[in-house]
Design an enzyme around this catalytic site. Structure first.
Site, short mmCIF file in Angstrom:
data_model
loop_
_atom_site.label_atom_id
_atom_site.label_comp_id
_atom_site.label_asym_id
_atom_site.label_seq_id
_atom_site.Cartn_x
_atom_site.Cartn_y
_atom_site.Cartn_z
N LEU A 110 0.66 3.49 -1.44
CA LEU A 110 1.48 2.21 -1.29
C LEU A 110 1.83 1.34 -2.21
CD1 LEU A 110 -1.35 1.44 1.84
CD2 LEU A 110 1.17 2.25 2.01
N GLY A 111 1.16 1.66 -3.35
CA GLY A 111 1.55 0.61 -4.35
C GLY A 111 0.65 0.64 -5.62
N GLY B 93 -1.38 -1.15 -8.77
CA GLY B 93 -1.91 -2.75 -9.27
C GLY B 93 -2.52 -2.47 -10.63
N GLY B 94 -3.10 -3.79 -10.87
CA GLY B 94 -3.76 -3.80 -12.22
C GLY B 94 -4.95 -2.87 -12.37
N PHE B 95 -5.59 -2.59 -11.02
CA PHE B 95 -6.94 -1.84 -11.23
C PHE B 95 -6.79 -0.35 -10.95
CE2 PHE B 95 -8.13 -6.22 -10.42
CZ PHE B 95 -8.90 -6.34 -11.82
N GLY B 96 -5.72 -0.08 -10.28
CA GLY B 96 -5.56 1.24 -9.78
C GLY B 96 -4.35 1.35 -8.74
N VAL C 253 -2.87 2.32 -4.94
CA VAL C 253 -3.21 2.25 -3.52
C VAL C 253 -2.54 3.33 -2.63
CG1 VAL C 253 -3.34 0.58 -1.51
CG2 VAL C 253 -3.29 -0.47 -4.02
N LYS D 244 -7.82 1.97 -2.34
CA LYS D 244 -7.40 1.47 -3.51
C LYS D 244 -8.45 2.41 -4.43
CE LYS D 244 -6.10 -2.06 -5.87
NZ LYS D 244 -6.04 -3.46 -6.25
N ASP E 299 -6.44 -13.09 -9.64
CA ASP E 299 -5.25 -12.56 -9.70
C ASP E 299 -4.34 -12.81 -8.28
OD1 ASP E 299 -3.14 -11.07 -10.66
OD2 ASP E 299 -3.89 -9.18 -10.25
#
Ligand SMILES: *[C@@H]1O[C@H](CO)[C@@H](O)[C@H](O)[C@H]1NC(C)=O
Ligand SMILES: *[C@@H]1O[C@H](CO)[C@@H](O)[C@H](O)[C@H]1NC(C)=O
Ligand SMILES: *[C@@H]1O[C@H](CO)[C@@H](O)[C@H](O)[C@H]1NC(C)=O
Ligand SMILES: *[C@@H]1O[C@H](CO)[C@@H](O)[C@H](O)[C@H]1NC(C)=O
Ligand SMILES: *[C@@H]1O[C@H](CO)[C@@H](O)[C@H](O)[C@H]1NC(C)=O
Ligand SMILES: *[C@@H]1O[C@H](CO)[C@@H](O)[C@H](O)[C@H]1NC(C)=O
Ligand SMILES: *[C@@H]1O[C@H](CO)[C@@H](O)[C@H](O)[C@H]1NC(C)=O
Ligand SMILES: *[C@@H]1O[C@H](CO)[C@@H](O)[C@H](O)[C@H]1NC(C)=O
Ligand SMILES: *[C@@H]1O[C@H](CO)[C@@H](O)[C@H](O)[C@H]1NC(C)=O
Length: 898
Positions: free
Chosen positions: A597-598, A600-603, A605, A618, A716
């Site tokens: 799905l996407g 992000g900064g942490f990993g 999704v 996520k 964030d």
């Protein structure tokens, strides 16, 4: 002018003039003199440190000795070294306690040990990652590398890699166990950059320093033009009379300090990083060393690059250590700390010691421990003589010969191929192979393996290719394997095993006594194809003969291995209550991470389904999660957070390095997609819809700050973290790793360096002080996006920030130019003004001017009320009508918070 990198250099091996008084406790220390004769233990008289030979930690390389002339200049532990003329990668394996923090040092003194005077260069690895490149510049100068590191396995591998530029070697290794609550970072490890005993002309280490940190002394190379503006102070402090903190800087180090030579000038400490992108953590240690008279005070403010920091009116206590440090990375072309005497102070600032560390990220996770254990067992069972050292799968370039691995984005690498063909193996097929659970291809051909083909091979769920050709295997081929090859899920090669019989012709009762049988007959000739055909024919007969029990238990086992929790409760909503998912559940939920799905900064999704309900999973990149209990504690707290404007956490997975968060799925993606109109299926929002989204997001933020105890800082807030459900109601997401603010008088909170450029509070960036107001800033930026539909940072040469752009238009009073032109004037002007006012207040550089979230909510609702008044009652736009709408707004138009 530039600071020389040689300061990373040369502490561990250097002769340090510390006088040994009495040996401190060395528990938690591992001190290895590489190349020293096996079994030799010795104590360095100068430091009192006990060294052992490296014989127990490595079994490759050769022991060598530096030229005798250098012995006078160096301590004994670097007189020998281990050199690695053979093999690409040679590794030390040192047992440690996983999850504990260590200061790890590696020293290299070439000392022309080989008489060639050829200075080598090679790579130094720590576990699966490159630590540094060792570039020996001078045969008689020792180089040292030092890092603060938290190992994730029960041991660390320290490896030297031959990169074709000379023979690798190593002189000494030191590990010192540290407290886990000091030198904390968001992610990454800390590489020692500069550590100085300011005001001193000598260096100190163990046993002055309980952690054996080396404290160097002032020098013009490190601090260039700073040093001649300093005055040294020296007031000896007795170790017993110094009140310590957890950093425990030695008393002898705290006894000296520097102060500005010109009493009215600030004290400046600055350095120029080689790379402005490098991120640093700085630890400054202070104590008052002079007895102050009644009419004397010492007080100062600390500024970073000319901007005030959160450290104002700093005062010191006599003989009491105070450590001030950055809680996130700082970077820049020049980093300049100034200590400025305050107006009321009568004495200039002082500083006693400083430590500067560079953030070093180790992105590649170590190979899955189960696989490492299994392959290590296999190596020792068969006495494999290959160059198998260090991490089996990583770095990818140094993959063990005969292996192939997968490298999942979010998880540890796994071994999928084991090729031990023609490796002189003898004995039976070892059950440890079974522990390579992800194995897809196993090649044991062309060896002297004997005994039976074990049934357990069929338990390798993913096995697709099994080659056992040309061995001395005997007995019958297990029916389970035969079935798999019949189904076509396994390519089986068993040819050229003279004593191996086809299953159908084996006497079942004599199974296990294969060697005694006389009528084994018909060696299975050809590989794959041939065998498969014969076996297909045999399989049917075999099916009926074979004990039903063993077949049944096999299947059960298989299922339980896949996913016990999930299978048991497959059709029950209790799943949602359980909340803890195993990694295999996650694989099943996400269909093996099928749909992204996407990122992000942490990993990353992924889309998943739990009982047909879509969820967003996520997976956190291993480098973003440090601290094992911490993750669980945070998640447990988040489980209790429920608000209609926050995406709710359904569950989580916490299995080794696989850490994942499972959220409710938001059908309409994120706010930015719609505002930018970039992707096909986007909705164009009216002004009213925009305000509703803004109110929703503000309510979510307010709940985090006021509804949660302790309050939660999101860290964030941005338009991609505002998600929209099927009704386009907005929910704040991604607070999954928000830090909880401790309530008792803590001044600032340790935070993630990241944030997102454009949304990150510039004040926080300067002060590293995280408050609710940092989120308010980010929210203000989002609000500006909602109003303008402009990118946060203009994509042109000037890179102008949305807030500067808006304020320049406000100056001109040009509201039309601010609002998204696609709205074509369909809005109440006062409503827009109000929203712009709120947004600009939120992004104010002055923290005190930023509104608190409850005020933001009230004001945004007012703005919404104005717009509703326009749409409901066109033409009426007076203050009175607005007010009346506002009053019934709360009950009528805004859905109540749960
Ligand atoms: C270091 O070695 C010396 C001599 O072998 C021994 O007496 C001493 O106890 C050791 N110290 C520690 C802390 O292990
Ligand atoms: C040397 O020290 C190691 C670790 O401290 C210990 O295991 C070993 O027995 C010692 N050897 C000798 C010969 O004292
Ligand atoms: C390290 O630990 C492993 C497993 O516990 C053990 O077999 C090995 O002997 C240890 N190595 C050393 C050098 O102590
Ligand atoms: C190597 O270092 C030594 C000692 O610091 C110095 O005397 C010598 O000049 C250096 N050699 C080179 C080639 O730089
Ligand atoms: C001392 O510093 C002050 C303030 O920076 C400056 O005005 C003054 O000229 C300096 N004095 C000397 C002797 O450099
Ligand atoms: C502080 O008091 C001492 C005497 O106790 C005096 O000599 C000195 O001048 C005073 N200093 C200041 C800055 O007032
Ligand atoms: C030090 O900080 C305080 C508090 O912000 C401020 O009032 C004062 O003016 C500052 N002093 C100097 C010399 O910068
Ligand atoms: C290892 O596996 C990858 C992916 O499955 C494949 O592309 C690659 O060719 C394999 N390498 C070897 C040496 O088998
Ligand atoms: C497989 O791993 C398990 C747990 O890690 C261990 O207990 C077992 O002994 C291993 N089996 C073999 C055959 O090595």
């Amino acid at each position: 002018m530039r600071m020389s990198r040689s300061f990373l250099v040369a502490f561990l091996g250097f002769l340090v003039l510390a006088v040994l008084i009495q040996a401190q406790d060395q528990s938690g220390f591992i001190s290895i003199a590489c190349g020293a004769p096996a079994g030799v233990n010795f104590t360095e008289p100068q430091t009192g440190l006990n060294y052992t030979s490296d014989a127990n930690f490595i079994n490759t390389g050769v022991s060598r000795t530096i030229v005798p002339e250098l012995r006078d200049r160096y301590l004994r532990h670097v007189w020998n070294l281990r050199s690695f003329p053979e093999g690409k990668r040679n590794c030390y394996k040192i047992n440690i306690t996983r999850g504990s923090k260590y200061l790890i040092g590696a020293s290299f003194l070439y000392g022309n040990y080989d008489g060639l005077n050829m200075l080598p260069q090679f790579d130094l690895l720590l576990g699966a990652n490159l630590w540094d490149t060792v570039d020996i510049k001078n045969a008689s100068v020792s180089r040292s590398f030092e890092i603060i590191y938290v190992p994730s396995l029960d041991y660390v591998h320290i490896c030297m890699v031959d990169t074709g530029l000379g023979t690798p070697f190593i002189s000494a290794i030191a590990l010192r166990s540290l407290r886990n609550d000091i030198y904390e970072t968001e992610f990454g490890s800390l590489q020692t950059y500069i550590r100085r005993d300011l005001g001193s002309n000598e260096g100190y280490r163990y046993d002055d320093d309980v952690y054996d940190r080396y404290w160097g002394y002032d020098d013009a190379d490190t601090w260039y033009d700073n040093v001649d503006k300093w005055k040294q102070l020296n007031f000896p402090i007795d170790a017993d009379s110094l009140v310590q903190n957890h950093y425990q800087p030695p008393a002898v180090v705290m006894s000296t300090a520097v102060t500005p030579a010109n009493v009215s000038a600030p004290l400046v400490i600055s350095w120029m990083p080689y790379d402005p992108e490098e991120s640093f953590y700085v630890y400054m240690h202070f104590t008052e060393i002079q007895v102050l008279a009644k009419n004397q005070t010492r007080e100062f403010n600390i500024t970073l690059n000319g901007k005030p920091s959160s450290f104002k009116n700093v005062s010191l206590m006599y003989h009491s250590v105070r450590t001030i440090y950055t809680t996130s990375g700082i970077s820049g072309k020049l980093i300049n700390f100034s200590f400025v005497m305050t107006e009321t102070s009568t004495l200039p600032p002082i500083i006693n010691a400083i430590e500067i560390y560079r953030v070093k990220e180790f992105p590649q996770p170590d190979t899955y421990q189960g696989d490492v254990d299994a392959i290590t067992t296999i190596k020792s069972v068969y006495g494999v003589t290959r160059d198998w050292q260090g991490d089996p799968c990583s770095p990818k370039d140094y993959l063990w010969e005969g292996l192939n691995c997968t490298y999942p984005v979010v998880d540890s690498p796994r071994i999928i191929t084991l090729n031990l063909s023609s490796s002189g193996l003898s004995g039976k097929i070892d059950p440890s192979i079974l522990n390579l659970t992800m194995l897809e291809k196993l090649d044991l051909s062309n060896n002297s393996l004997n005994g039976e083909v074990p049934d357990f091979l069929s338990q390798l769920q993913h096995l697709k290719i099994l080659n056992l050709e040309n061995n001395n295997l005997s007995g019958s081929i297990p029916s389970t394997l035969v079935e798999k090859s019949k189904e076509g899920s396994l390519s089986l090669s068993v040819g050229q095993n003279p004593h191996l019989c086809e299953s159908g012709q084996c006497n079942e009762k004599e199974k296990g006594k294969g060697e005694d049988k006389k009528n084994t007959v018909t060696p299975v000739v050809a590989s794959v194809g041939g065998v498969v055909i014969i076996l297909v024919a045999v399989a049917a007969i075999l099916w009926t003969l074979k004990s039903r029990n063993s077949k049944a238990s096999m299947v059960e086992k298989d299922q339980s291995q896949i996913s016990p929790q999930y299978t048991e409760q497959d059709d029950s909503l209790l799943q949602f209550k359980k909340q803890i998912y195993s990694f295999s559940d996650v694989l099943k939920i996400t269909n093996n991470f099928n749909t992204t799905l996407g990122k992000g900064g942490f990993g990353t999704v992924y889309l998943g389904h739990i009982n047909d309900t879509p969820v967003a999973v996520k997976m956190l990149s291993p480098s973003s999660v440090h601290g094992y209990q911490q993750f669980q504690a945070e998640v447990k707290l988040l489980m209790r957070v429920h608000h209609k404007n926050l995406t709710s956490l359904v569950g989580y997975c916490n299995e080794g390095t696989s850490k994942g968060l499972i959220y409710e799925y938001m059908a309409n993606g994120n706010l930015l997609e719609h505002l930018s109109g970039k992707h096909g299926k986007t909705k164009f929002f009216t002004w009213e819809e925009r305000l509703r989204i803004a109110v929703d997001a503000a309510l979510g933020l307010e709940y985090l700050q006021n509804g949660c105890k302790p309050p939660i800082i999101h860290r964030d807030v941005k338009s991609t973290n505002i998600l929209l459900n099927e009704l386009f109601q907005a929910k704040l997401s991604d607070f999954g790793l928000s830090k909880v603010i401790p309530t008792e008088g803590v001044t600032h909170v340790s935070t993630v360096v990241a944030g997102t450029p454009g949304y990150l509070d510039p004040e926080y960036f300067i002060t590293n002080r995280l408050t609710e107001k940092s989120d308010v800033y980010s929210f203000g930026v989002v609000l500006l996006e909602i109003i303008t539909s402009q990118p946060v940072i203009a994509r042109n040469q000037e890179n102008i920030h949305i807030s500067e752009w808006v304020s320049s238009l406000i100056m001109k009073g040009d509201i039309k130019a601010i609002v998204d032109s696609r709205l074509e004037g369909a809005y109440d002007t006062n409503s827009v003004w109000k929203a712009v006012e709120i947004a600009t207040a939120c992004v104010s550089p002055n923290l005190n001017k930023r509104p608190i979230t409850s005020v933001i909510v009230v004001e945004l609702k007012e703005s919404l009320a104005m717009e509703l008044a326009r749409t409901k009652n066109r033409g009426t736009n007076t203050r009175d009508s607005v007010t009346s709408v506002t009053m019934n707004l709360n009950t009528e138009f805004i859905p109540q918070a749960r």
